[in-house]
Write an enzyme that holds these catalytic residues in place. Structure first.
Site, PDB file in Angstrom:
ATOM      1  N   LYS A 283       0.842  -1.193   0.000  1.00  0.00           N
ATOM      2  CA  LYS A 283       0.000   0.000   0.000  1.00  0.00           C
ATOM      3  C   LYS A 283       0.877   1.243   0.000  1.00  0.00           C
ATOM      4  O   LYS A 283       1.876   1.317   0.717  1.00  0.00           O
ATOM      5  CB  LYS A 283      -0.906   0.018   1.237  1.00  0.00           C
ATOM      6  CG  LYS A 283      -2.011  -1.013   1.235  1.00  0.00           C
ATOM      7  CD  LYS A 283      -2.843  -0.911   2.497  1.00  0.00           C
ATOM      8  CE  LYS A 283      -3.950  -1.954   2.536  1.00  0.00           C
ATOM      9  NZ  LYS A 283      -4.730  -1.906   3.782  1.00  0.00           N
ATOM     10  N   GLU A 369     -19.590  -8.439   8.555  1.00  0.00           N
ATOM     11  CA  GLU A 369     -20.674  -7.822   9.314  1.00  0.00           C
ATOM     12  C   GLU A 369     -21.625  -8.853   9.914  1.00  0.00           C
ATOM     13  O   GLU A 369     -22.113  -8.679  11.042  1.00  0.00           O
ATOM     14  CB  GLU A 369     -21.453  -6.855   8.413  1.00  0.00           C
ATOM     15  CG  GLU A 369     -20.658  -5.640   7.972  1.00  0.00           C
ATOM     16  CD  GLU A 369     -19.843  -5.878   6.716  1.00  0.00           C
ATOM     17  OE1 GLU A 369     -19.178  -4.934   6.242  1.00  0.00           O
ATOM     18  OE2 GLU A 369     -19.858  -7.025   6.194  1.00  0.00           O
ATOM     19  N   ARG A 397     -25.736  -5.405   5.623  1.00  0.00           N
ATOM     20  CA  ARG A 397     -25.186  -6.705   5.256  1.00  0.00           C
ATOM     21  C   ARG A 397     -25.383  -7.750   6.349  1.00  0.00           C
ATOM     22  O   ARG A 397     -25.176  -8.941   6.120  1.00  0.00           O
ATOM     23  CB  ARG A 397     -23.704  -6.554   4.925  1.00  0.00           C
ATOM     24  CG  ARG A 397     -23.421  -5.417   3.965  1.00  0.00           C
ATOM     25  CD  ARG A 397     -21.985  -5.334   3.562  1.00  0.00           C
ATOM     26  NE  ARG A 397     -21.705  -6.253   2.461  1.00  0.00           N
ATOM     27  CZ  ARG A 397     -20.499  -6.472   1.966  1.00  0.00           C
ATOM     28  NH1 ARG A 397     -19.455  -5.873   2.482  1.00  0.00           N
ATOM     29  NH2 ARG A 397     -20.322  -7.303   0.975  1.00  0.00           N
TER      30      ARG A 397
END
Length: 635
Positions: A283, A369, A397
């Site tokens: 990243k 979730e 979700r």
């Protein structure tokens, strides 16, 4: 707005097809230009940053090897797709990303044929790409379907459901795991490159498949060969799991080595069936501050690219997320039963300080979730007091778990719902437009919507004292500037508060953030204003009493009108047989695109000026007609 510096290769690019004929040195030079372009452009307006820097070489290699958009690429998570947007004809508009009328923050099918699937939430790419691959097989079309999934998204259960299904189908699916975790960087070296090259080659594939046919007649030898192959791979590659799911695992490959990437992708493009390519990236690659702190640089605002200084907002008021984080720390000091759960949103939900101070009572369950909610339910069964910190659109979700595992069992789980209402620059995929509607129909739920920072703190405290499920739903960003009181006191459940008493006969019922607009309208129209506070249970006595004393009533909510708080008020009045003119103001029945939060409020007609104008246009003719009727002589 000044344009970024000149980039010869990037500026000359007409479409991804131009990449097919580029030599490796030119591709490498293009990667350098693209990375510099991203740094320059995002520094001007802000946006998703570190993830895109990590996918520069991978994006170039994909468009170099495959024939896009005929070959489908599905990006998951969508914030890693900025390089893809640049290479597919949108470089000149990247400065507009996340702004009103500008480029969408994530892949968007309406924006470009190269955006084959819209993504904003995570863990969806493999399912979508598998659907595309199976459709191609059914239609007899020779094309590839490629899912590029980030390592965080791979932690979502939906990704593994799709992998489990994909291994049973003959579809030509390529799953690329963009793994940017530093912990496996040691696996990227000469040995790993050798095995990546070996396992993606035709010779290995033919030997493997041919061996299966020969050994199929010799069960004992077949089992021995299978175990030997798994042991051999397991020693040098983390791919046994994916092999067991029916994939041909290849990697890990250095995601910043274009030569290795291109070679592996070319080999894979000739292989049939499900393929899994493990790519290791970093990243923030190429920009030192982002490499050092990729979380901070995930989605910065404007910054100085030379010094790496992110320009801070001059505002001093705490955000609702910070109010929540402060409250949670205060509660955890008092009550050892308090535990906090988040699905990979520690920073966004305001949990950084809590996670440092109470690490043993902090649970980041990754992008899962459904698991987060049932996990909380299990903790509540054992006497803990779980607080689930979750964005409104992410709570969607875990809806079945909310109903089945928490509310049905009446367990004391508190949902701190961040980003309720319109969020702004992240756009339609992240607008919290529906939570009041989908929560209000669930039995046992207590739902609160604060109008300011202090109400938020008191409501959170109220929720943690209840013996059943509750939710406090608050917006993104700062509130009205009211400083929350340190002392906490539970609010009377289902009790509204009179904020203004007017004499015009008009009553405004405001839910949460809409109180400011309601008070502004009331000042002009001399109306009564109720801060409803609770969406469930509603203050039915106050609704009926004020309706009987009023000539008209307006409800205001930052939520979809269908099934929301306004619908609840209408149900109360209808049940009581009270008929009076009513106006419901809320998010209209359409998706609200990206922009600033204020842009989104204007688009939905929920900014203060629009609300005042709409109520005035509706109410003043009614009031005038009523006055005329009262003044006319009786016949």
């Amino acid at each position: 707005m000044t344009a970024p510096a000149h980039h010869p290769l990037l500026d000359a690019l007409q479409s991804p097809a131009d990449l097919h004929a580029m030599s490796l040195p030119k591709l490498q030079a293009l990667a350098a230009e693209l990375r510099e372009f991203l740094v320059q452009t995002v520094s001007m307006q802000g946006g998703h940053f570190a993830a895109g820097l990590g996918t520069v070489e991978l994006t170039i290699a994909l468009h170099h090897v495959f024939n896009t958009p005929d070959d489908r690429i599905v990006w998951d998570v969508g914030h890693q797709a900025y390089p893809h947007k640049v290479l597919t004809g949108r470089a000149s508009r990247l400065l507009t990303i996340k702004q009103k009328g500008g480029l969408a923050p994530f892949p968007n099918r309406a924006e470009s044929p190269y955006d084959t699937f819209g993504t904003g939430h995570s863990s969806t790419s493999i399912s979508a790409a598998l659907g595309m691959a199976s459709a191609a097989a059914l239609k007899g079309e020779k094309r590839h379907a490629i899912a590029v999934i980030g390592d965080g998204a791979m932690s979502g259960g939906m990704a593994f459901e799709a992998l489990n299904h994909a291994g049973t189908l003959p579809a030509n699916l390529l799953v690329i795991l963009n793994d940017n975790e530093m912990s496996i960087s040691e696996g990227v070296g000469a040995l790993s490159k050798y095995f990546a090259r070996l396992l993606s080659g035709r010779a290995y594939s033919q030997l493997r498949e041919g061996g299966k046919k020969v050994l199929s007649q010799l069960p004992a030898m077949r089992e021995l060969a299978r175990r030997s192959e798994e042991h051999f791979k397991g020693m040098v590659l983390p791919g046994t799991l994916f092999e067991e799911m029916g994939f041909n695992y290849i990697g890990p490959v250095d995601g910043h080595d274009l030569k290795s990437l291109v070679a592996a992708l070319r080999n894979i493009s000739a292989l049939p069936g499900p393929q899994f390519l493990h790519v290791v990236t970093r990243k923030g690659k190429g920009y030192a501050p982002a490499e050092a702190d990729p979380i901070k640089w995930h989605g910065p605002g404007p910054f100085d690219p030379a010094s790496g200084t992110i320009f801070k907002d001059s505002g001093t008021s705490p955000t609702f997320s910070q109010v929540f984080g402060s409250w949670l720390c205060d509660m955890a000091e008092q009550d050892p039963r308090i535990v906090a759960i988040t699905p990979a949103m520690r920073e966004g939900s305001g949990l950084v300080e809590y996670s440092r101070r109470f690490p043993e009572r902090y649970f980041d369950v990754a992008i899962a979730e459904q698991h987060a909610i049932t996990f909380a339910a299990g903790q509540a069964c054992e006497g803990l007091r779980p607080v689930v910190a979750i964005y409104s659109t992410f709570l969607q979700r875990g809806y079945d778990q909310l109903i089945h595992d928490v509310a049905l069992q009446n367990l004391p789980v508190l949902f701190a719902i961040d980003r309720g209402g319109l969020v702004g620059s992240d756009g339609a995929t992240h607008q919290g437009s529906y939570d009041l509607s989908f929560l209000r129909c669930i039995p046992n739920m207590v739902i609160m919507a604060p109008s300011d920072e202090d109400e938020c703190r008191q409501m959170l405290y109220t929720g943690i004292t209840l013996n059943g499920p509750s939710a406090v739903r608050y917006p993104r960003g700062v509130g009205t500037g009211i400083v929350p009181q340190q002392q906490m006191q539970a609010l009377p459940v289902g009790r509204a508060m009179l904020r203004r008493e007017g004499r015009s006969g008009l009553t405004l019922l405001a839910f949460g953030t809409m109180l400011t607009a309601a008070l502004a309208a009331a000042e002009q129209l001399d109306a009564t204003v109720l801060d409803m506070r609770f969406v469930k249970p509603l203050d039915e006595d106050a609704i009926r009493r004020h309706a009987l004393q009023s000539r008209a009533m307006v409800t205001l909510e930052e939520n979809a009108l269908a099934g929301g708080a306004s619908s609840g008020v209408s149900e109360v009045l209808d049940a009581a047989g009270i008929l009076l003119p009513r106006l419901a103001i809320g998010i209209p029945d359409r998706y609200i695109d990206h922009g600033t939060r204020e842009d989104c409020l204007v688009a939905a007609g929920l900014d203060t000026a629009s609300v005042v104008a709409r109520i005035s246009q509706w109410w003043l003719p009614l009031a005038a007609a009523a006055t005329d009727a009262a003044a006319s002589p009786h016949r």
